[in-house]
Design a protein around this motif. Structure first.
Motif, PDB file in Angstrom:
ATOM      1  N   UNK A 106       0.821  -1.205   0.000  1.00  0.00           N
ATOM      2  CA  UNK A 106       0.000   0.000   0.000  1.00  0.00           C
ATOM      3  C   UNK A 106       0.856   1.256   0.000  1.00  0.00           C
ATOM      4  N   UNK A 107       1.995   1.184   0.677  1.00  0.00           N
ATOM      5  CA  UNK A 107       2.894   2.340   0.690  1.00  0.00           C
ATOM      6  C   UNK A 107       3.441   2.615  -0.706  1.00  0.00           C
ATOM      7  N   UNK A 108       3.786   1.548  -1.420  1.00  0.00           N
ATOM      8  CA  UNK A 108       4.242   1.703  -2.809  1.00  0.00           C
ATOM      9  C   UNK A 108       3.145   2.353  -3.644  1.00  0.00           C
ATOM     10  N   UNK A 109       1.907   1.885  -3.463  1.00  0.00           N
ATOM     11  CA  UNK A 109       0.774   2.442  -4.209  1.00  0.00           C
ATOM     12  C   UNK A 109       0.599   3.929  -3.867  1.00  0.00           C
ATOM     13  N   UNK A 110       0.621   4.234  -2.593  1.00  0.00           N
ATOM     14  CA  UNK A 110       0.391   5.612  -2.167  1.00  0.00           C
ATOM     15  C   UNK A 110       1.491   6.541  -2.663  1.00  0.00           C
ATOM     16  N   UNK A 111       2.744   6.079  -2.619  1.00  0.00           N
ATOM     17  CA  UNK A 111       3.855   6.927  -3.066  1.00  0.00           C
ATOM     18  C   UNK A 111       3.853   7.149  -4.570  1.00  0.00           C
TER      19      UNK A 111
ATOM     20  N   UNK B 290      -8.317  -3.066   7.432  1.00  0.00           N
ATOM     21  CA  UNK B 290      -7.647  -1.814   7.030  1.00  0.00           C
ATOM     22  C   UNK B 290      -7.000  -1.887   5.653  1.00  0.00           C
ATOM     23  N   UNK B 291      -6.507  -3.073   5.272  1.00  0.00           N
ATOM     24  CA  UNK B 291      -5.859  -3.201   3.966  1.00  0.00           C
ATOM     25  C   UNK B 291      -6.824  -2.879   2.847  1.00  0.00           C
TER      26      UNK B 291
ATOM     27  N   UNK C  35      -9.585   3.267  -1.103  1.00  0.00           N
ATOM     28  CA  UNK C  35      -9.376   4.717  -1.153  1.00  0.00           C
ATOM     29  C   UNK C  35      -8.315   5.083  -2.176  1.00  0.00           C
ATOM     30  N   UNK C  36      -7.264   4.304  -2.234  1.00  0.00           N
ATOM     31  CA  UNK C  36      -6.193   4.588  -3.198  1.00  0.00           C
ATOM     32  C   UNK C  36      -6.689   4.368  -4.633  1.00  0.00           C
TER      33      UNK C  36
ATOM     34  N   UNK D 133     -18.643  -3.269   5.185  1.00  0.00           N
ATOM     35  CA  UNK D 133     -19.117  -2.080   4.475  1.00  0.00           C
ATOM     36  C   UNK D 133     -18.275  -1.783   3.236  1.00  0.00           C
ATOM     37  N   UNK D 134     -17.028  -2.276   3.247  1.00  0.00           N
ATOM     38  CA  UNK D 134     -16.165  -2.001   2.098  1.00  0.00           C
ATOM     39  C   UNK D 134     -16.703  -2.646   0.835  1.00  0.00           C
ATOM     40  N   UNK D 135     -17.383  -3.782   0.971  1.00  0.00           N
ATOM     41  CA  UNK D 135     -17.944  -4.434  -0.215  1.00  0.00           C
ATOM     42  C   UNK D 135     -19.007  -3.544  -0.850  1.00  0.00           C
ATOM     43  N   UNK D 136     -19.864  -2.940  -0.014  1.00  0.00           N
ATOM     44  CA  UNK D 136     -20.904  -2.040  -0.532  1.00  0.00           C
ATOM     45  C   UNK D 136     -20.285  -0.853  -1.261  1.00  0.00           C
TER      46      UNK D 136
END
Length: 1242
Positions: free
Chosen positions: A1036-1041, A1075-1076, A1082-1083, A1113-1116
């Motif tokens: 996720x850090x790689x994605x965010x950066x 959280x993942x 979000x990313x 809720x993430x699925x929705x």
């Protein structure tokens, strides 16, 4: 001899092989030296043929069987004789099918197709003998060929084989009219006699367009020459043939086909028929052939057949006899040749020329016309025609009286004059080889023949940007090979030295590899057959067939070995100076100059007194290539003489007198005065003079303080300043030569005292070069950056900081400037300067690499590791990254050897991590280079590099003994080892960043192996929640950066799609709103926000569909994102989303309840998602209701409203409506005051 069979066809190109196999049975010798020893597929072939009845009805099985049989047979194309013991049973198996009256037609055609495949490999002449040819076979074969359809292009193999079979049955020793005794009548009409039927079939098939035409010619030759047929049918058939030729025209396709079949038939008849039967018709046929004017045709095959028929007619005119006057060599034993024979023994073996006892008979008139046409055929533009004519000349001369044959030899020699074309030279050489091989070239002609052959061995004519003559040189080597077999050693003794030198020169210095190999084989044949060539065995072992395959090896290595024998030294040197230094090919000129450099120690005095003066004269030539080669040769010879003098502690002037020194000094000025540095030729002149400057400087010529040094400096600077005007193919070479020349000039002529420079030079040179680093031309920056890197240490001392700052400025990437090559060369220059000035920890920054400036250098180099600049050429930033890796390695190893304390821990970590990232990326060459750098830093022997993170684990994962054998260019070997670094926290981020680009790349092998290696690693950590959590956090850090960095993000989305599809994060699916997945969603939303990149949107759709497996809720929210994409403005995205959601619903069964599943699938599959948005939006809203997610709504765009229209009553929004911004589709509408803004208004 190892290569004697190879030489049998030396003078032929590939196109010759087809013609000669059918013309000369004497050349049908089996190939030797191949790996195959026997027909190893005998049992498989027997089984394959046995299955034909079962597979012929099924198309796929039939094609598989046929293809497998072709593969088996094609293995024996070069060794067809291995099939001979098996041909009979193969033919019997196939003919059993053909002769079985119950066999269906398709099976019979398949059997004949297999027969043809065998015939193609072994040749019809051998295979023909195995056909059954009893009297009982004539009628069935004739009936089968009569039943064939000549226009059926699917069954031509059947007709071809039947015609060959019929030609074999024609050899029965009975009058064919006897077979007509049982002829009856059918429907009141008499049947046609067998003789007429065969002739009718042959004539009809001579005019077809397929290969059956060739078999018909064979049939005619066997049939017409029968004793009973020639009396009744020969004259009529010849009349039909001549009338066909007269009517046909080689300007039409039908005419070409008719002439081809007819000429083949005539040639076969006059070849196989008896002379007394054919002689009465020969004159008429020759006249008809003359009227056809075949030499004017553009059809090669027709001209070849015309030459072939002409020589057959000529042989018909002449009596068949062996010329008594021909040269007959005595013993041809190799062992006898290699023995030391006494003079008395040698004299006993000398042949005695006998007089021709039958030279008084009259030569027919047609012979002169035949000889004239054959001599014309020697000049034909196609090799096969010339080769056929050469063989005809040899055959004809063997039947002529001695005086007339000698006239023919003289006419052939006339073809080898410089007024003739290369085609005539080639044909003449082939004819001389045939004459010599047949003993028709008497020893009295050898002085004249050898003289022209020696010229032919080096024959070459320039034509535009290339040259012709390789075939002539090849044929000349064939002549030398033939002479080795034809003549007694005493006959060739006067010419041994000249022939040996010519063949050695050709085998070492010829530009064409085939000519070099031909010359090597001819030399070997002479060594074995003649036994008189000087140092023959030693040269044969040095310059064998394989050794002469590499041009550079021949010029620079083999030539030096052979030049050690005094008989060959001077001829080789003279040839290089006379022909190769002035060659049209620049690579040959450069190799020739280097070869002269290496040959100089063999004859230094000769070089000083003869070679160098000749080369100095050639530097003034008006010819560009001559000037270029001569200047290069002068440079190399001078430096070679200097090294010889230095071995005796003497100056080079011991070999060079004052005149030659002045001649070398004036070369630059003479070229400058004549403006020869300008124009297209200026590139070659600049490059050659820069080489001259470098070599004269290295030779320490006495020019210190001479004005010529200023001229040299001007040329170097002007060349570097003009690089952008140089053609791209020469640019790098010219830059390198100029930089090398600058380094040599500075080291020799700008040093006042040892390691000290003149301040005036330093104050002028370095500031001027630093200014040029800011040039708007990229190539100028490249040139002067490389020049700064090449400066000696005494010039850099005191200005090191200034130089490093200037080069560091060039390495910075600017938005409007993408000078990747300039950055690359600046990085190389920085590394080279560091090596030049050395390391002194406590020195001042202007003097050496020290504690104060090493961090700046590392910062510059590491900053370039992230250069991913692209342009029309692709990833040009890879050049910068490669140079940065190399420079980092050189700098780190330098510091490790001298001052390891200057390597800081965080710097070493950055270096290793950046290199590890490059080692996991997608470009094979740069990945391999990065792996080499990484392993070099890890396993450096001299002094271990300090602060390498996880050194112990790395040495265990990548042990020296294992990685030495790994091919890092191969993805299958590289990625399994690179992915092991994911287990080391320090390297995980960078390796994962590199893997993302590889896994999401385009190259199939890279994607496959990188993905497999990544999944193998993920499989190993599935049961370790902590390791998996750490890995996912890094991911996720790689994605965010790298958000909105399309180079990484698109590939990363593809990688995430594969990881989700393969269940790499199954452990996270058990926890709601892990959280993942929350952060990943979000990313993804941020990445595709306002994006118009189709590829990125497609990849994000796949990732979102994979994220549906997470619960909570993430699925929705994921489903809502997919619903938004179903109404994307791009129809292709809407369709892709619908397709992916359809697959998602089927894959993840827990997403939907069973009662709505069918309806959701129906809506997804039946809706035209590329329709208008209002239509699509209705179906999308229906899906939202079925999936239990809110319908996305459009919000009005906020627009400025005139004051007079401002509404003071507030708009009332529907209380249950959650607004969502639909990207790219903003509905602008004005509603009546007081209305609700509800979904029904959208």
């Amino acid at each position: 001899m190892v290569q004697s069979d190879v030489l049998a066809g030396m003078a032929l190109s590939c196109e010759l092989a087809v013609g000669t196999a059918e013309e000369e049975a004497e050349d049908d010798a089996p190939a030797r030296g191949a790996a195959l020893e026997a027909f190893g597929e005998s049992e498989e072939t027997r089984a394959l043929l046995g299955r034909l009845r079962a597979v012929h009805g099924e198309r796929r099985a039939r094609e598989v069987a046929e293809e497998r049989f072709r593969v088996i047979m094609d293995k024996y194309q070069e060794q067809p004789h291995l099939l001979d013991p098996h041909l009979e049973w193969m033919m019997n198996l196939l003919l059993d099918i053909v002769q079985d009256r119950t066999s269906p037609g398709a099976l019979v055609h398949l059997a004949f197709k297999f027969l043809y495949i065998i015939t193609k490999v072994r040749g019809y002449k051998i295979f023909l003998r195995l056909f059954p040819h009893e009297v009982a076979d004539v009628q069935p074969v004739l009936d089968m060929i009569s039943d064939q359809n000549p226009t059926d292009h699917e069954t031509w193999e059947t007709r071809y084989m039947l015609l060959l079979w019929l030609s074999m049955t024609c050899l029965i020793p009975f009058d064919l009219s006897r077979l007509d005794g049982n002829l009856g009548t059918q429907a009141g009409q008499a049947q046609m006699p067998i003789m007429d039927r065969i002739l009718q079939i042959a004539e009809s098939y001579l005019l077809v367009s397929d290969k059956a035409r060739d078999a018909a010619a064979v049939l005619v030759s066997k049939f017409i020459t029968r004793p009973d047929v020639k009396q009744r049918k020969m004259a009529g058939f010849l009349d039909w043939s001549l009338s066909t030729l007269a009517r046909a025209s080689f300007h039409t396709i039908d005419g070409v086909i008719a002439m081809d079949g007819t000429l083949q038939a005539l040639a076969q008849i006059f070849k196989h028929g008896k002379r007394e039967d054919c002689l009465p018709y020969a004159t008429v046929v020759l006249q008809c052939l003359d009227s056809c004017r075949l030499p004017e045709s553009n059809q090669t095959l027709l001209r070849k057949l015309g030459v072939k028929l002409v020589q057959r007619l000529g042989l018909t005119f002449l009596k068949p006899k062996v010329a008594a006057w021909r040269y007959q060599r005595g013993s041809r034993s190799l062992a006898a040749n290699l023995q030391l024979c006494t003079p008395a023994q040698s004299e006993q073996n000398l042949p005695v020329a006998t007089s021709d006892g039958d030279e008084d008979y009259d030569i027919p008139e047609g012979v002169e016309s035949v000889i004239e046409q054959l001599l014309g055929g020697l000049k034909d533009r196609d090799t096969v025609v010339r080769w056929s004519a050469a063989k005809g000349i040899g055959r004809m001369a063997g039947r002529l009286p001695r005086e007339l044959a000698d006239d023919v030899v003289g006419s052939v020699l006339d073809c080898l004059s410089f007024q003739e074309t290369d085609k005539a030279w080639h044909g003449g050489c082939l004819a001389l080889a045939e004459l010599g091989r047949r003993g028709l070239l008497l020893p009295s002609r050898l002085p004249e023949v050898v003289a022209v052959i020696l010229r032919a061995v080096t024959y070459e004519e320039k034509r535009g940007a290339c040259s012709v003559g390789a075939n002539v040189r090849d044929a000349a080597c064939y002549v030398c090979w033939a002479f080795a077999r034809a003549y007694d050693p005493q006959e060739l003794a006067p010419f041994v030295a000249a022939i040996a030198s010519a063949l050695v020169i050709a085998s070492v210095f010829d530009r064409n590899v085939n000519c070099r190999r031909a010359a090597s084989a001819a030399f070997q044949e002479n060594v074995g057959r003649q036994g008189t060539f000087p140092h023959g065995i030693d040269i044969v072992t040095t310059a064998d067939y394989f050794a002469v395959g590499n041009t550079a090896n021949c010029f620079l290595t083999i030539s030096v070995s052979i030049a050690g024998f005094p008989e060959y030294t001077q001829p080789m040197i003279d040839h290089l100076v006379a022909m190769k230094v002035i060659h049209w090919d620049g690579a040959i000129r450069e190799l020739s100059a280097k070869a002269l450099h290496r040959l100089a120690p063999q004859a230094p005095e000769y070089f000083a007194t003869h070679v160098l003066p000749a080369l100095l004269l050639m530097t003034l030539s008006p010819d560009l290539h001559t000037r270029h080669g001569a200047i290069l040769a002068c440079a190399e010879v001078t430096y070679a003489l200097y090294k010889l003098a230095a071995q005796r502690d003497r100056p080079v002037t011991d070999y060079l007198d004052e005149k030659m020194v002045q001649g070398l000094r004036q070369i630059h000025q003479q070229l400058s005065d004549r403006h020869l540095y300008r124009g297209l030729g200026g590139e070659l002149m600049r490059q050659s003079v820069c080489v001259l400057i470098e070599n004269l400087s290295l030779s320490r010529m006495p020019f210190k303080g001479d004005p010529v040094i200023d001229g040299w400096q001007w040329l170097i600077d002007d060349t570097l300043r003009s690089l952008h005007l140089v053609s791209s193919r020469s640019r790098q070479q010219i830059k390198d030569t100029a930089v090398s020349a600058l380094a040599a000039v500075c080291s020799e002529y700008y040093q006042k005292e040892p390691r000290e420079t003149s301040p005036a030079i330093q104050e002028v040179l370095i500031p001027r070069y630093l200014v040029e680093l800011q040039s708007p031309e990229e190539m100028v920056r490249c040139g002067f950056a490389s020049a700064l890197g090449a400066l000696p240490g005494f010039l850099l001392r005191g200005r090191l900081r200034q130089v490093l700052d200037g080069l560091s400025a060039v390495t910075r990437t600017l938005k409007d400037v993408a000078f990747a090559e300039a950055r690359r060369d600046s990085l190389r220059a920085i590394a080279r300067i560091c090596q030049t000035v050395g390391v002194k920890a406590e020195a001042v920054p202007d003097e050496a690499l020290c504690r104060q400036n090493v961090a700046q250098v590392y910062t510059t180099l590491l900053g370039c590791m992230g250069d991913y600049t692209t342009d029309s050429r692709g990833d040009v930033g890879a050049w910068v990254r490669e140079a940065a890796m190399t420079s980092l390695m050189d700098l780190t190893l330098l510091l490790a050897r001298t001052q390891p304390a200057l390597i800081e821990a965080h710097v070493c970590e950055q270096v290793m991590c950046c290199v590890a990232q490059q080692a996991s990326e997608k470009i094979d060459r740069f990945r391999a280079h990065a792996a080499h750098v990484f392993l070099t830093l890890l396993h450096f022997d001299s002094s271990p590099v300090p602060h390498v993170p996880h050194r112990g684990e790395l040495e265990a994962l990548l042990p020296r003994s294992v990685v030495a054998t790994v091919n890092w260019n191969a993805p299958s070997q590289a990625f399994p080892r690179i992915t092991q670094l994911l287990g080391l926290p320090t390297y995980r981020y960078h390796v994962l960043l590199g893997l993302a680009v590889s896994v999401g790349g385009l190259t199939e092998s890279t994607v496959r192996h990188s993905t497999q290696s990544l999944f193998e690693y993920m499989k190993g950590i599935q049961q370790d929640p902590q390791a998996l959590g750490s890995f996912s956090g890094t991911l996720l850090q790689v994605f965010e950066d790298n958000l909105l960095n399309d180079r990484v993000s698109v590939s990363l989305l593809k990688m995430l799609d594969q990881m989700l599809a393969n269940g790499c994060f199954d452990i996270f699916t058990r926890e709601e709103n892990h959280p993942f997945c929350v952060k990943l969603l979000a990313l993804c939303k941020e990445e595709i926000k306002k994006s118009k990149d189709i590829q990125k949107l497609r990849s994000s759709i796949a990732v979102l569909c994979g994220m549906v497996q997470f619960c909570g809720d993430v699925r929705r929210k994921v489903l809502l994102q997919l619903m938004l994409l179903l109404c994307h403005p791009f129809p292709v995205i809407r369709k892709a989303t619908a397709s992916q959601v359809y697959e998602m619903v089927l894959t993840y069964s827990g997403v939907l309840s069973a009662d709505v599943l069918d309806e959701v699938l129906t809506v997804l599959s039946d809706t035209a998602w590329d329709a208008e948005l209002p239509v699509v939006r209705g179906q999308r809203n229906r899906l939202c209701d079925l999936l239990g997610v809110p319908r996305p709504q459009l919000v009005p765009k906020v627009m400025p409203v005139p004051t007079s229209l401002v509404c003071h009553r507030p708009l009332i929004f529907h209380s249950s409506w959650v607004t969502y911004v639909f990207r790219h589709s903003v509905l602008v509408t004005f509603l009546p005051l007081g209305h609700y803004l509800t979904p029904t208004n959208i």
